[in-house]
Design an enzyme around this catalytic site. Structure first.
Site, short mmCIF file in Angstrom:
data_model
loop_
_atom_site.label_atom_id
_atom_site.label_comp_id
_atom_site.label_asym_id
_atom_site.label_seq_id
_atom_site.Cartn_x
_atom_site.Cartn_y
_atom_site.Cartn_z
CG ASP A 36 -2.15 -0.84 1.06
OD1 ASP A 36 -2.31 -1.37 -0.06
OD2 ASP A 36 -2.93 -0.99 2.00
CG ASP A 294 -5.62 26.81 -39.33
OD1 ASP A 294 -5.61 26.29 -40.45
OD2 ASP A 294 -4.69 27.50 -38.87
N GLY A 429 -5.71 15.18 -42.29
CA GLY A 429 -5.87 14.08 -43.23
C GLY A 429 -4.82 13.99 -44.31
CG MET A 430 -4.60 16.86 -47.52
SD MET A 430 -4.96 15.63 -48.78
CE MET A 430 -3.57 15.85 -49.88
#
Length: 508
Positions: A36, A294, A429-430
């Site tokens: 503990d 953005d 994504g790109m």
């Protein structure tokens, strides 16, 4: 009792030890079996501090079980009092040693006779409460102990400070970015012309607790720790408190207005509207960012939020209200305060999940397939397995979320940090796509995105080649949909025909 691979909130004694080790010159003695006593290691590893963790384990072993604990515990308290000369020693059992049902208050009274400093037993039910509730209770207990002691001795200062002032309550060791938030709140108070009277418990001395009633009001930035102490101070000393978390542009403004209102009720004459406008429009980049192209790229993207009440509720509101992101699921592990959480996020998300089971959250994330997750260290692990980016917004956290650089989440600088975190958490994504086009022959193979197990389906060569042509940022989704379709129809092998049929079925 259940065996847990992962716990969001630890056992009660961890909360008590967090409070005790946050104060200066306070020592904690843990009446516990070996196993503990991991708090020392955990704090030494995670908190970037030079000092040793002031916690000693009074080990429950077979000799103690045979003879009783009193002699050993009292000896340990008196020895530490002589060695370290702390202002206060806090004795806490753990849930394991509580089974012995010993009269620890009697041990404390006995040790107090020989100890020069104060000795206190943490008054926490180890079977009923978790780390956060225990921390809240222990902080209130220590505050109450020293204010009542000061009152008895007639040492409590009378009257308020000359200039408007505040106590900041709830900054603790091992908290999520607490040190950075504390610095940011001090800067904010300086800008508003409010003096900081005391910050507790982090870095505070228990001898200064008698000065708490001198402040004009209390600020409790985190709902989990500090509310009980603030309510006690309101009850006993008629001190108002603000419990609005200044996280995000809207809530920071609401918090500042509330503070201004409390000051004006006590005879000050302040107007913070111009300051709020100046900060929102020119100093904080977040409001400008949320209107930029953005951020518009993120509009409607799906997100899942999970954490403690304070951070999960605040983050849900920021994403939905300030950035136009679609929060599909908001959740918290603070089951004991679920009603407050539901009230806060009801309007800003589709689903609410109140759970301490990390598997349930992982399954929900796998089902929803969000573009990003905002959660704890555990959700980061889940995100890694599913290839979904995750921003960490709440404890429990690992070493990378105890940054050396300045990264507050509260106040106007906090809004900038959150905007960065949100934007950087969504996969652009790109980027993936371009890497795969121009990355030569070592492009990554298709990864199975399943929380529980690897795929049991076989993809033939043509189908695998076709899948590799799918852009990386949607490939996982295409793979999962195709496999789901194949299982429902009873196919054991996935061919081009199965792929096209699955595509037709989902209408993509």
């Amino acid at each position: 009792m259940k065996l847990a691979y992962w716990m969001y909130a630890g056992p009660a004694h961890i909360g008590t030890l967090r409070i005790a080790s946050s104060f200066k010159n306070v020592h904690a003695i843990m009446h516990a079996p070996l196993g503990d006593d991991y708090f020392n290691v955990m704090r030494s590893m995670l908190e970037r501090e030079r000092d040793f963790t002031p916690v000693t384990a009074s080990v429950v072993d077979r000799n103690v079980l045979a003879r009783g604990s009193q002699e050993k515990v009292v000896d340990n308290i008196v020895r530490k009092d002589q060695e370290e000369t702390p202002d206060l020693i806090v004795l806490t059992p753990t849930c394991t040693s509580s089974i012995l049902q010993e009269d620890l208050q009697n041990f404390v009274d006995r040790a107090q006779m020989d100890a020069k400093g104060d000795v206190m037993l943490a008054d926490v039910n180890h079977y009923r409460v978790n780390e956060l509730q225990a921390a809240d209770r222990t902080l209130q207990q220590i505050v109450q102990y020293y204010l009542e002691k000061g009152r008895k001795k007639g040492e409590l200062p009378t009257g308020k400070t000359e200039k408007p002032s505040v106590n900041i309550i709830g900054m603790t060791t091992l908290g999520f970015h607490n040190q950075h938030d504390c610095t940011e709140l001090k800067r904010l108070m300086a800008d508003l012309g409010i003096e900081v009277n005391e910050v507790i418990p982090e870095g505070a001395s228990v001898q200064n607790l008698k000065n708490l009633p001198r402040a004009w009001f209390n600020l409790v930035p985190y709902r989990e720790v500090g509310l009980m102490a603030a309510r006690y101070l309101e009850q006993e000393f008629s001190m108002p408190y603000v419990d609005i978390t200044p996280m995000g542009v809207v809530e920071t403004a609401r918090c500042i207005r509330k503070m201004g209102q409390l000051l004006n009720q006590q005879g000050a004459n302040v107007d913070y509207e111009e300051f709020i406008n100046q900060q929102t429009l020119y100093v904080s980049q977040a409001a400008w960012f949320s209107r930029s192209i953005d951020c518009q790229n993120l509009t409607g993207k799906k997100a899942v939020v999970f954490g403690d009440n304070t951070h999960a509720a605040a983050m849900t509101r920021i994403l939905a209200r300030e950035m136009g992101i679609h929060v599909v699921l908001a959740g918290t592990y603070c089951k004991y305060d679920a009603d407050w959480f539901k009230e806060q996020v009801r309007e800003y998300c589709d689903e609410i999940l109140i759970s301490e089971d990390h598997g349930e959250i992982a399954d929900a994330i796998a089902r929803i397939e969000p573009s990003a997750i905002f959660g704890t260290q555990m959700e980061r692990h889940v995100g890694k397995r599913l290839d979904i980016p995750c921003g960490v917004i709440a404890a429990p956290i690992h070493i990378q979320n105890f940054p050396i650089g300045y990264k507050p989440f509260l106040g106007y600088e906090g809004t900038n940090q959150i905007a960065d975190l949100v934007y950087n958490s969504f996969t652009l994504g790109m980027e993936d796509h371009l890497l795969e086009i121009f990355g030569g022959h070592d492009t990554k193979e298709v990864i199975t995105k399943s929380v529980s197990a690897d795929s049991d389906l076989n993809w033939n060569k043509e189908a695998q080649t076709e899948l590799n042509k799918v852009p990386g940022f949607v490939r996982g989704k295409v793979k999962r949909n195709t496999e789901k379709f194949a299982r429902e129809r009873g196919f054991s092998e996935i061919t081009l025909e199965v792929m096209y049929a699955a595509k037709e079925a989902v209408g993509a």
